[in-house]
Design a protein around this motif. Structure first.
Motif, PDB file in Angstrom:
ATOM      1  N   GLU A  28       0.886  -1.312   0.093  1.00 35.07           N
ATOM      2  CA  GLU A  28       0.020   0.096   0.170  1.00 35.07           C
ATOM      3  C   GLU A  28       0.821   1.402   0.012  1.00 35.07           C
ATOM      4  O   GLU A  28       0.583   2.181  -0.552  1.00 35.07           O
ATOM      5  N   VAL A  29       1.925   1.299   0.766  1.00 40.39           N
ATOM      6  CA  VAL A  29       2.853   2.483   0.825  1.00 40.39           C
ATOM      7  C   VAL A  29       4.234   1.956   0.810  1.00 40.39           C
ATOM      8  O   VAL A  29       4.589   0.849   1.627  1.00 40.39           O
ATOM      9  N   ARG A  30       5.092   2.532  -0.275  1.00 37.87           N
ATOM     10  CA  ARG A  30       6.465   2.086  -0.234  1.00 37.87           C
ATOM     11  C   ARG A  30       7.516   3.323   0.311  1.00 37.87           C
ATOM     12  O   ARG A  30       7.092   4.570   0.279  1.00 37.87           O
ATOM     13  N   VAL A  31       8.379   2.925   0.819  1.00 40.70           N
ATOM     14  CA  VAL A  31       9.247   3.816   1.779  1.00 40.70           C
ATOM     15  C   VAL A  31      10.883   3.632   1.555  1.00 40.70           C
ATOM     16  O   VAL A  31      11.201   2.371   1.237  1.00 40.70           O
ATOM     17  N   VAL A  32      11.456   4.838   1.054  1.00 42.42           N
ATOM     18  CA  VAL A  32      12.789   4.612   0.847  1.00 42.42           C
ATOM     19  C   VAL A  32      13.390   5.933   1.721  1.00 42.42           C
ATOM     20  O   VAL A  32      13.067   7.107   1.951  1.00 42.42           O
ATOM     21  N   GLY A  33      14.609   5.582   2.418  1.00 45.61           N
ATOM     22  CA  GLY A  33      15.280   6.502   3.429  1.00 45.61           C
ATOM     23  C   GLY A  33      16.545   6.791   2.557  1.00 45.61           C
ATOM     24  O   GLY A  33      16.881   6.644   1.506  1.00 45.61           O
ATOM     25  N   PHE A  34      17.401   7.706   3.355  1.00 44.14           N
ATOM     26  CA  PHE A  34      18.818   8.038   2.942  1.00 44.14           C
ATOM     27  C   PHE A  34      19.976   7.945   4.253  1.00 44.14           C
ATOM     28  O   PHE A  34      19.457   8.422   5.182  1.00 44.14           O
ATOM     29  N   ALA A  35      20.812   7.494   3.915  1.00 41.92           N
ATOM     30  CA  ALA A  35      22.158   7.195   4.808  1.00 41.92           C
ATOM     31  C   ALA A  35      22.555   5.713   4.913  1.00 41.92           C
ATOM     32  O   ALA A  35      23.639   5.650   5.037  1.00 41.92           O
TER      33      ALA A  35
END
Length: 343
Positions: free
Chosen positions: A271-278
């Motif tokens: 339903e929701v896709r998530v990408v971060g940074f680091a």
């Protein structure tokens, strides 16, 4: 009243040139024309400029101590930058002193003044979130102490800047989400007066525009780089905005977003896709594992150390920006990854 000391900036202002030009001219750098070197020398004599002989000798390599100012040491990125710096500085015969600012401008100024008072041979700095003017960094330049900025930098200040390709990181993360079918993508941004966060936002915007998706500023949450801010940001947006993707400028805000989504039984990544940074260490350990942009912090530390040692060995160092490449690490928070069974 004591006579005010004439600085390199005073000479630069009188001649209408940059402080870095004056600094190079006084050092006899051949990159500055003979005519300009003579103009600078004449103006310095006229104004009664007295060079900081001790600082100049340290710049030539007689000091074995380097000062490093950074926001926090308890972040994977900064701790790995430190490791990368020490991996080259220590075998080269140099020592590293570290001060953390806890994201406070006052602490940043205090740390820099402490290093200058103790006559370190060079200074490495990554700005605090509160830093938006740079007079205190110009003081370092004016005193003749080599200055290297990294990660959070300013082009206003002369010297080498070593940064990630933050635009490419934002672009890659957002392109990936779009490729997975996302069309309503939230960007959890940092403080947008800070270059690294501004560039990540620009990468996000570019990816949307090339895909024909209108940029919606209401989907950008500023000053959202902590776990708490990520949790609260999704909580505010989810009730009023249909979301199917989140690109966070920090793994910590991405972690907060994941916590909120799981608490509401939202299926990730369906339903929701998530990408971060680091690419913080926890990114691989949580469930689902967090997709994230790897910053190659150790390599950045190596690059910083090479530049610093060139300064201290009195080698030619051009004023430039050095980019360290990034890469997207795709995991279960943004893509359905099925492990192949072994025959």
């Amino acid at each position: 009243m004591a006579k005010q000391q004439i600085t390199i900036s005073d000479i630069a202002q009188a001649l209408g040139v940059t402080p870095s030009t004056v600094s190079r001219a006084l050092a006899g750098n051949l990159r500055v024309s003979a005519a300009t070197r003579q103009r600078v020398a004449d103006m310095a004599a006229k104004m009664g400029y007295q060079p900081n002989v001790l600082a100049s000798s340290l710049r030539r390599g007689t000091s074995d101590t380097v000062g490093m100012v950074l926001p926090r040491v308890n972040r994977h990125f900064f701790s790995h930058v430190i490791s990368g710096v020490e991996a080259l500085l220590n075998p080269g015969g140099f020592n590293l002193l570290i001060c953390q600012t806890h994201e406070q401008l006052a602490q940043e100024k205090k740390a820099l003044r402490t290093f200058l008072n103790n006559r370190v041979g060079a200074v490495i700095v990554s700005h605090s979130i509160e830093t938006s003017s740079f007079e205190h960094l110009m003081e370092v330049v004016e005193e003749g102490t080599p200055l290297v900025q990294f990660d959070r930098t300013s082009r206003v200040v002369p010297g080498v800047r070593i940064v990630n390709d933050n635009f490419l990181g934002g672009l890659s993360a957002t392109r990936h989400l779009i490729k997975q079918g996302c069309r309503r993508i939230v960007h959890m941004a940092g403080a947008l007066h800070v270059t690294v966060y501004k560039e990540r936002l620009e990468g996000y915007r570019y990816a949307l525009e090339e895909a024909g998706i209108p940029y919606d500023p209401s989907l950008v949450v500023e000053n959202c780089i902590t776990q708490e801010a990520g949790f609260e940001g999704v909580d505010r947006l989810f009730s009023t905005h249909p979301l199917d993707g989140i690109f966070a400028a920090s793994d910590y805000s991405a972690l907060g977003a994941l916590s909120w989504l799981k608490s509401r039984k939202v299926k990730i990544p369906d339903e929701v896709r998530v990408v971060g940074f680091a690419n913080e260490p926890f990114a691989e350990l949580i469930e689902p594992a967090l997709s994230s942009v790897e910053q190659n912090a150790f390599e950045m530390g190596n690059q910083i150390a090479r530049v610093v040692m060139s300064y201290l060995r009195n080698q030619e160092v051009p004023d430039e920006e050095i980019q360290v490449p990034v890469r997207l690490m795709v995991r279960g928070s943004s893509e359905n990854i099925t492990l192949m069974s072994q025959p």
